[in-house]
Design a protein around this motif. Structure first.
Motif: not given
Length: 118
Positions: A103, A106, A108-109, A112-113
Motif C-alpha cells: 500500500e 502504491k 496510499r496515504k 490510511k495505511i
C-alpha cells in the motif's frame, strides 16, 4: 505440516526489499520503518537491533513488543492471497507486513495505511 521456509529467512534479508519497493515509488525508508513499527510495536532502536542481529522472521515477530490491535483491519490481496484468510498466524503477520508495504508503494496515504478504529 512442514514449516514454510520464509519463517527461517532473516528479516535483514527481506527488509531491504521492502525499502527498495517503497523507494522505487518515491516513498522513504523512514515510511517503511514507520509501517513496521506500527504493526509490530518495535521502536526504531529495537527494529535496528533485529536487523543487525539478523533474526529470522519467526523470531522477529515472536519478539515483537506488541502486534497492533488494529492489524485485524488489514484486508485485501497480496501475492494472490487474501491476508484476512491466512490460517497460520505467523504467515498472516508476514502477509500483513507485505500488504502494508504494498500500500505504501502504491501511494496510499500513511493515515490510511496505519489503520485506526473508527
Amino acid at each position: 505440516m512442514p514449516r514454510h521456509r520464509i519463517f527461517a529467512t532473516a528479516f535483514a534479508k527481506v527488509y531491504p526489499m521492502y525499502v527498495q519497493k517503497a523507494e522505487r515509488k518515491n516513498r522513504t525508508k523512514e515510511e517503511v520503518d514507520q509501517v513496521i513499527r506500527w504493526l509490530t510495536g518495535y521502536d526504531q532502536a529495537g527494529l535496528q537491533r533485529q536487523i543487525a542481529q539478523e533474526k529470522d522472521l519467526e523470531t522477529f515477530f515472536a519478539e515483537a513488543p506488541a502486534m497492533n490491535p488494529n492489524s485485524s483491519l488489514i484486508k485485501g490481496v497480496v501475492c494472490g492471497v487474501r491476508v484476512e484468510e491466512v490460517d497460520d498466524p505467523l504467515m498472516q503477520k508476514i502477509r500483513y507486513l507485505d500488504k502494508l508495504v504494498d500500500e505504501l508503494a502504491k501511494g496510499r496515504k500513511m493515515e490510511k495505511i496505519l489503520r485506526q478504529q473508527d
